[in-house]
Design an enzyme around this catalytic site. Sequence first.
Site, PDB file in Angstrom:
ATOM      1  N   LYS A 195       0.832  -0.922   0.182  1.00 34.67           N
ATOM      2  CA  LYS A 195      -0.014  -0.625  -0.224  1.00 34.67           C
ATOM      3  C   LYS A 195       0.422   1.527  -0.306  1.00 34.67           C
ATOM      4  CE  LYS A 195      -4.680   0.557   1.880  1.00 34.67           C
ATOM      5  NZ  LYS A 195      -5.759   0.009   0.271  1.00 34.67           N
TER       6      LYS A 195
HETATM    7  C1  LIG Z   1      -6.403  -1.307   0.332  1.00 31.47           C
HETATM    8  C2  LIG Z   1      -6.129  -1.385  -1.326  1.00 31.47           C
HETATM    9  C3  LIG Z   1      -7.505  -2.155  -1.724  1.00 31.47           C
HETATM   10  C4  LIG Z   1      -8.726  -3.332  -0.271  1.00 31.47           C
HETATM   11  O1  LIG Z   1      -8.364  -3.607   0.496  1.00 31.47           O
HETATM   12  P1  LIG Z   1      -8.434  -3.867   1.937  1.00 31.47           P
HETATM   13  O2  LIG Z   1      -7.439  -4.415   3.381  1.00 31.47           O
HETATM   14  O3  LIG Z   1      -9.999  -4.892   1.422  1.00 31.47           O
HETATM   15  O4  LIG Z   1      -9.587  -2.443   2.331  1.00 31.47           O
HETATM   16  C5  LIG Z   1      -7.768  -3.430  -3.017  1.00 31.47           C
HETATM   17  N1  LIG Z   1      -7.127  -2.707  -3.297  1.00 31.47           N
HETATM   18  C6  LIG Z   1      -5.636  -1.614  -3.080  1.00 31.47           C
HETATM   19  C7  LIG Z   1      -5.009  -1.087  -4.293  1.00 31.47           C
HETATM   20  C8  LIG Z   1      -5.754  -1.290  -2.275  1.00 31.47           C
HETATM   21  O5  LIG Z   1      -4.943  -0.067  -1.933  1.00 31.47           O
END
Ligand SMILES: *Cc1c(COP(=O)(O)O)cnc(C)c1O
Length: 355
Positions: A195
């Site tokens: 992330k």
């Molecule tokens: C945060 C995110 C998600 C979803 O993740 P969760 O942990 O389910 O909130 C999916 N794809 C991307 C690119 C993200 O940044």
Amino acid sequence: MELKFVKRDVLKEKPTDETKLGFGRIFTDYMLMMKRDGERGWYSAQIEPYGDLQLSPAALVLHYAQEVFEGMKAYKTDDGRVLMFRPWDNIKRLATSAERICMAPFDQEFVLNSLYELIKMEKDWIPTSPGTSLYIRPTYIGVDPFVGVQPAKEYLLYVILSPVGAYYASGLSPVQIYVESKYVRAVKGGTGHHKTGGNYAASLLAGEKAHEKGYDQVLWLDGKENKYVEEVGSMNIFFKIKGELVTPMLAGSILPGITRASIIELAKDMGIPVTERRISMEEIYEASLDGSLEEVFGSGTAAVVSPVGELIWEDKHIIVNGGKMGETTQKLYDTLTGIQYGRIPDKFGWTVEVK
Ligand SMILES: *Cc1c(COP(=O)(O)O)cnc(C)c1O
């Protein structure tokens, strides 16, 4: 390290109309702020008044995007308790994202416990109308005032809080998705699995293009062959084909969503078969033609479960379930949000009460 507290003189006025909260524009009175430098390591942690940062214009993050973040929520139950959903997994993912872009490690337990302290302090900011919550944004940046390319020595790790409205103001409504066949979000070996803010910078142009064409979000394909489905904007994606849930496997370029992992576990528990594998757009298109494509939905913390009513791929319009939300999508949404808001017993051990 000791968590200090710096009091605000005047508290802000809390929003009174919960139908107008929207997403991510209103912030609470306090934030968690932790600081690190090269000599002392992590040397300061405090809950302090929410306010602007002071950074050098040369700060590393502004030039080379040494930034990672998380998105999580705190929920108010009907009887006024405060619940969080698998927050330890978010803090762990923050740490692994940070490691990928050479950021200093941090004490995960300390960050999680400090976050709990912040939430306790700001619990009156958690909205209570159906579908509302307190969105939590942990952010970690490298801030050395130096325009050379190297990992930072000085860091800020902070957490801000934002009361957010129901994602679907008028009930769960299916979204229209543009399948992007030119630009790619990530490639195997890159940072797609983590992330990082930089991933989002790379995604903006395709997102704007999709919006101009009237689509809500982009579905990314693999960066090598432009054939296999990856994920949607900030959500992972699931297809229900012949009674089975299929989702792209985690092969290095897809974000390992915590909602994704929860849905896989939940569906299996409900007796729905789930397969994590490669799935091509060709296969999805074929399945839509022969009637075996039953449902499509995205998963992520913000929307939890988001039904997809239509996909456009090159010139092909794929209408899913007559453009309406499917039964399984609804059931997964109801169960997952039921657990998150404490309406359904949590036999998985996913929730924690913050008290
Ligand atoms: C945060 C995110 C998600 C979803 O993740 P969760 O942990 O389910 O909130 C999916 N794809 C991307 C690119 C993200 O940044």
